[in-house]
Design an enzyme around this catalytic site. Structure first.
Site, PDB file in Angstrom:
ATOM      1  N   TRP A   1      12.952  38.782  46.129  1.00  0.00           N
ATOM      2  CA  TRP A   1      12.883  40.010  46.912  1.00  0.00           C
ATOM      3  C   TRP A   1      12.517  41.240  46.086  1.00  0.00           C
ATOM      4  O   TRP A   1      12.208  42.278  46.631  1.00  0.00           O
ATOM      5  CB  TRP A   1      14.264  40.275  47.555  1.00  0.00           C
ATOM      6  CG  TRP A   1      15.363  40.062  46.539  1.00  0.00           C
ATOM      7  CD1 TRP A   1      16.072  38.906  46.357  1.00  0.00           C
ATOM      8  CD2 TRP A   1      15.802  40.972  45.522  1.00  0.00           C
ATOM      9  NE1 TRP A   1      16.936  39.048  45.290  1.00  0.00           N
ATOM     10  CE2 TRP A   1      16.793  40.313  44.760  1.00  0.00           C
ATOM     11  CE3 TRP A   1      15.471  42.290  45.192  1.00  0.00           C
ATOM     12  CZ2 TRP A   1      17.431  40.911  43.681  1.00  0.00           C
ATOM     13  CZ3 TRP A   1      16.101  42.888  44.117  1.00  0.00           C
ATOM     14  CH2 TRP A   1      17.073  42.194  43.382  1.00  0.00           C
TER      15      TRP A   1
ATOM     16  N   LYS B   1       8.028  30.391  50.968  1.00  0.00           N
ATOM     17  CA  LYS B   1       9.394  30.740  51.357  1.00  0.00           C
ATOM     18  C   LYS B   1       9.769  32.005  50.610  1.00  0.00           C
ATOM     19  O   LYS B   1       9.907  32.004  49.380  1.00  0.00           O
ATOM     20  CB  LYS B   1      10.369  29.613  50.990  1.00  0.00           C
ATOM     21  CG  LYS B   1      11.799  29.913  51.422  1.00  0.00           C
ATOM     22  CD  LYS B   1      12.786  29.736  50.281  1.00  0.00           C
ATOM     23  CE  LYS B   1      14.184  30.140  50.660  1.00  0.00           C
ATOM     24  NZ  LYS B   1      14.348  31.591  50.929  1.00  0.00           N
TER      25      LYS B   1
ATOM     26  N   GLU C   1       8.745  31.274  36.997  1.00  0.00           N
ATOM     27  CA  GLU C   1       8.862  32.638  36.453  1.00  0.00           C
ATOM     28  C   GLU C   1      10.310  33.049  36.680  1.00  0.00           C
ATOM     29  O   GLU C   1      10.681  33.417  37.792  1.00  0.00           O
ATOM     30  CB  GLU C   1       7.931  33.601  37.212  1.00  0.00           C
ATOM     31  CG  GLU C   1       6.466  33.251  37.133  1.00  0.00           C
ATOM     32  CD  GLU C   1       5.829  33.657  35.807  1.00  0.00           C
ATOM     33  OE1 GLU C   1       6.538  34.238  34.960  1.00  0.00           O
ATOM     34  OE2 GLU C   1       4.642  33.378  35.629  1.00  0.00           O
ATOM     35  N   LEU C   2      11.118  32.975  35.629  1.00  0.00           N
ATOM     36  CA  LEU C   2      12.565  33.182  35.830  1.00  0.00           C
ATOM     37  C   LEU C   2      13.038  34.493  35.211  1.00  0.00           C
ATOM     38  O   LEU C   2      12.259  35.421  35.036  1.00  0.00           O
ATOM     39  CB  LEU C   2      13.323  31.970  35.300  1.00  0.00           C
ATOM     40  CG  LEU C   2      12.806  30.622  35.830  1.00  0.00           C
ATOM     41  CD1 LEU C   2      13.595  29.456  35.262  1.00  0.00           C
ATOM     42  CD2 LEU C   2      12.808  30.577  37.342  1.00  0.00           C
TER      43      LEU C   2
ATOM     44  N   CYS D   1      12.559  41.594  36.348  1.00  0.00           N
ATOM     45  CA  CYS D   1      12.744  40.498  35.377  1.00  0.00           C
ATOM     46  C   CYS D   1      12.412  40.975  33.966  1.00  0.00           C
ATOM     47  O   CYS D   1      13.055  40.570  33.012  1.00  0.00           O
ATOM     48  CB  CYS D   1      11.884  39.306  35.765  1.00  0.00           C
ATOM     49  SG  CYS D   1      10.175  39.731  36.087  1.00  0.00           S
TER      50      CYS D   1
END
Ligand code: NAP
Length: 456
Positions: free
Chosen positions: A131, A155, A229-230, A263
């Site tokens: 988000w 999603k 992509e964390l 991030c």
């Protein structure tokens, strides 16, 4: 999770969105598969690229409305929401202008004969997105896959359904055929089932380590490619020869953009001891000047966190950090107001045995570390489970370049915050994930790099 729009400025429920059914999912898979086997995917790229040009135009002409939707749904300051929409238009246009070159055949000199690599679509891809950049994250996967000819099943995060619908609507309006981009309001289990479906050929996720691990495990189980992509725990290094005014200004921005929920936000400030005190004083003063308020108010400089849960998580992390010995230099708790506001916070004296040392704080919380030399900078920077981005401030570019090469992350910026642009690869190493998005590298992740050889 239920898909709903809740305004994080006052926690009012605006709208609930029903989940898609199993029949909807099957219809989406059928459509994506049919599109992949059609002339649209298999034929010339020239048919697909005008959609991206048109999409860029539509994003620009709808900028204000899209920006308001994002600000109301996840709390981003209105000017930052406008910037995000603008960036999305740039990405769409970038792939519209460059994808044909990126996907052109590449010759390989060989003793065996005439050889080249062609680039073909692989099939439908499942993407799962967060988000915090509710349009940009979608564009990072839509633009390259649409250009390459891969239909996308998407999603989005359950707290930004309005952004998800608005984006899908624009893609259709831009002329993408049914199935090129399908927005699905579905559960994690349904994501897993889609990844397992033989019609789907890959999965891309941006989000937490937990979600990334679940999606990548499912992809691996079914022998499909995944990109992740964390999170990140990026350093913001200020050396003794840095332009301090600039470092403070950019450092504050790097920590507070998007209410700190980025991030690649500057999360660990590593300060050379010679400038540490002055930097901290100026930085603290700038944090004190922050004006919390309605993200739609142009004068607000810090918006709310995206949800009540996000506020609770951050509050608990800060309390735990302090309990384990960190010193609270500024802030440290939810603001005394409606909505999900957290005070701009500065933590010092974080030792390696404090869980905060390794954790990502997704909000306006800066950690300060003081070091004596460049060796210590590199050691501290690399003492992290993450490896996403980082920033180094120094007037000595050669010194900064040498340090940049030694930092174990996917991206390092010198005299700037970790940024993004359509033409630059984005991604990390270690627990920040694998694979790259954007640029020429991003479009190559989900294409068949097919070798053809004519034997001499
Ligand atoms: P999150 O909980 O992992 O959510 C991200 C997405 O994954 C959402 O759509 C979420 O759906 C979905 N999801 C959660 N668990 C899942 C599962 N088991 N299987 C399939 N999908 C699942 O992430 P977040 O905490 O909201 O987002 C912040 C994280 O994303 C931070 O760590 C941040 O650093 C990272 N991030 C990384 C990048 C990058 O490019 N490296 C960019 C932005 C953010 P629901 O909403 O329905 O739970």
């Amino acid at each position: 999770m239920a898909y709903q729009t809740v305004n994080p400025f006052n926690n009012q429920l605006i709208k609930e969105y029903p989940n898609h059914s199993e029949a909807d999912i099957e219809a989406a898979l059928k459509q994506a598969d049919a599109l992949y086997h059609s002339e649209w995917s298999k034929g010339s790229i020239d048919k697909r690229l005008p959609v991206l040009h048109k999409l860029a135009d539509l994003l620009e002409s709808n900028q204000e409305e899209l920006a308001k939707i994002a600000s109301q749904e996840m709390g981003k300051l209105i000017e930052q929401s406008r910037g995000e929409v603008k960036l999305c238009a740039q990405i769409a246009r970038y792939y519209a202008d460059n994808a044909k070159t990126f996907l052109a055949p590449v010759k390989y000199p060989s003793e065996l004969g005439e050889a080249w690599v062609e680039h073909h679509p692989v099939g439908p891809i499942m993407v799962v997105e967060p988000w915090n950049f509710p349009y940009y994250q979608l564009m990072r996967v839509l633009a390259p896959n649409l250009a390459a000819g891969n239909p996308v099943l998407a999603k989005h995060a359950s707290i930004v359904p309005h952004c998800a619908e608005a984006f899908a609507h624009l893609v259709r309006e831009a002329g993408a055929p049914e199935g090129a981009w399908t927005n699905l309001f579905i559960s994690s289990d349904q994501v897993a089932a889609i990844i397992a479906d033989p019609r789907v050929q890959g999965a891309a996720l941006t989000g937490s380590e937990k979600a990334g691990s679940a999606v990548a495990a499912q992809a691996a189980k079914h022998i499909k490619k995944a990109t992740l992509e964390l999170g990140g725990n990026d350093v913001f290094v200020v050396l003794d020869d840095a332009d301090l005014e600039k470092a403070v200004k950019i450092g504050v921005q790097a920590r507070l953009n998007n209410a700190g929920q980025v991030c690649t936000a500057a999360k660990r400030f590593i300060l050379h001891q010679d400038i540490a005190e002055e930097f901290l004083n100026k930085f603290t003063e700038a944090f004190r000047q922050v004006k919390m308020g309605d993200p739609l108010d142009e004068s607000t400089t810090l918006g709310p966190l995206s949800s009540k849960e996000a506020l609770e998580t951050l509050s608990q992390q800060v309390s735990a950090a302090v309990q384990k010995g960190a010193k609270l230099h500024l802030g440290g708790k939810p603001a005394d107001s409606q909505g999900n506001f957290f005070e701009p916070t500065i933590l010092t004296h974080i030792t390696r045995d404090n869980p905060a040392y390794f954790e990502e704080f997704f909000g306006p919380v800066a950690q300060m570390y003081v070091v004596n030399n460049d060796e210590e900078v590199v050691r501290l920077a690399n003492d992290s489970h993450f490896g996403l981005g980082g920033a180094i401030f120094s007037r000595n570019i050669e010194r900064a370049k040498q340090m940049a090469s030694r930092i174990e992350t996917g991206m390092v910026y010198i005299n700037w915050l970790t940024d993004t642009a359509a033409e630059l690869p984005f991604g990390g190493v270690k627990r920040s994930g694998f694979g790259r998005e954007l640029s020429d590298l991003g479009i190559k992740e989900f294409v068949n790099q097919k070798l053809v050889v004519v034997r001499r």
